[in-house]
Design an enzyme around this catalytic site. Structure first.
Site, mmCIF file in Angstrom:
data_model
loop_
_atom_site.group_PDB
_atom_site.id
_atom_site.type_symbol
_atom_site.label_atom_id
_atom_site.label_comp_id
_atom_site.label_asym_id
_atom_site.label_seq_id
_atom_site.Cartn_x
_atom_site.Cartn_y
_atom_site.Cartn_z
ATOM 1 N N MET A 28 0.804 -1.218 0.000
ATOM 2 C CA MET A 28 0.000 0.000 0.000
ATOM 3 C C MET A 28 0.840 1.272 0.000
ATOM 4 O O MET A 28 0.396 2.302 -0.499
ATOM 5 C CB MET A 28 -0.991 -0.018 1.157
ATOM 6 C CG MET A 28 -2.031 -1.135 1.039
ATOM 7 S SD MET A 28 -2.804 -1.307 -0.601
ATOM 8 C CE MET A 28 -3.753 0.200 -0.694
ATOM 9 N N ALA A 129 9.955 -0.648 -10.687
ATOM 10 C CA ALA A 129 8.706 -0.362 -11.393
ATOM 11 C C ALA A 129 8.955 0.575 -12.573
ATOM 12 O O ALA A 129 8.454 0.336 -13.681
ATOM 13 C CB ALA A 129 7.678 0.236 -10.439
ATOM 14 N N VAL A 130 9.733 1.640 -12.354
ATOM 15 C CA VAL A 130 10.032 2.581 -13.432
ATOM 16 C C VAL A 130 10.705 1.844 -14.591
ATOM 17 O O VAL A 130 10.348 2.041 -15.765
ATOM 18 C CB VAL A 130 10.907 3.755 -12.925
ATOM 19 C CG1 VAL A 130 11.383 4.619 -14.088
ATOM 20 C CG2 VAL A 130 10.141 4.598 -11.906
ATOM 21 N N TYR A 133 8.038 -0.233 -16.428
ATOM 22 C CA TYR A 133 7.148 0.625 -17.213
ATOM 23 C C TYR A 133 7.858 1.144 -18.461
ATOM 24 O O TYR A 133 7.279 1.158 -19.551
ATOM 25 C CB TYR A 133 6.631 1.796 -16.368
ATOM 26 C CG TYR A 133 5.804 1.367 -15.176
ATOM 27 C CD1 TYR A 133 4.943 0.281 -15.226
ATOM 28 C CD2 TYR A 133 5.889 2.072 -13.982
ATOM 29 C CE1 TYR A 133 4.193 -0.107 -14.126
ATOM 30 C CE2 TYR A 133 5.128 1.700 -12.877
ATOM 31 C CZ TYR A 133 4.290 0.613 -12.951
ATOM 32 O OH TYR A 133 3.544 0.236 -11.863
#
Length: 172
Positions: A28, A129-130, A133
């Site tokens: 989260m 994550a970057v 992506y």
């Protein structure tokens, strides 16, 4: 690339799994939300979200095992845009599934919903994550400094987007 990951629309039987993800602070924090969710609140939210025509929610699977959750939200059919979000279950991270979940969801947005652009927000220090992506074809379109409060500090949010024609050209 061999497709191992597939998506299914969420169902009521996924609530226990989803609630486990939503209560996990390690997940989260990267969803920019507190891990505060009880079953009653989650059930009510689930029912409301099922009625939302600007939202598509999926459980990601490998074989018959749930490995995560992805969605396209704020779907705007006039402008042909949506916002993407994903969470991979911590026990399934580091196995190469995240990129496939992103690709399957982007495929759905472009080839089922006929979207032109998909956007997302990611905290700048989430380098994995970057990287994923960008590998799929998202590009950084902007930054918002000290936008996100995560783990006791303020961090920069990166706004990223991908256009259908660039995705198609990069993935044929």
């Amino acid at each position: 690339m061999e497709q191992r990951v597939y998506l299914k629309p969420i169902e009521k039987e996924d609530i226990d799994y989803l609630l486990t993800l939503w209560k996990n602070p390690d997940i989260m924090d990267f969803w920019f939300s507190e891990p505060y969710m009880n079953r009653e609140k989650f059930n009510a939210s689930f029912e409301e979200r099922q009625k939302d025509s600007s939202l598509r929610q999926f459980i990601a699977y490998v074989d018959e095992e749930r490995i995560g959750y992805a969605n396209l939200h704020h779907i705007n059919l006039r402008h042909r845009t949506a916002v993407f979000a994903v969470m991979v279950d911590p026990k399934n991270q580091g196995k190469g599934y995240a990129e496939e979940v992103v690709r399957r969801t982007v495929d759905y947005g472009f080839y089922q919903l006929n979207l032109n652009k998909i956007n997302l927000d990611v905290v700048d220090f989430n380098k994995k994550a970057v990287y994923i992506y960008e590998k799929v074809g998202f590009q950084v379109e902007g930054k918002q400094e000290q936008q996100l409060f995560i783990q006791g500090d303020y961090h920069t949010s990166l706004s990223m987007g991908i256009l259908r024609d660039r995705y198609h050209a990069d993935n044929t």
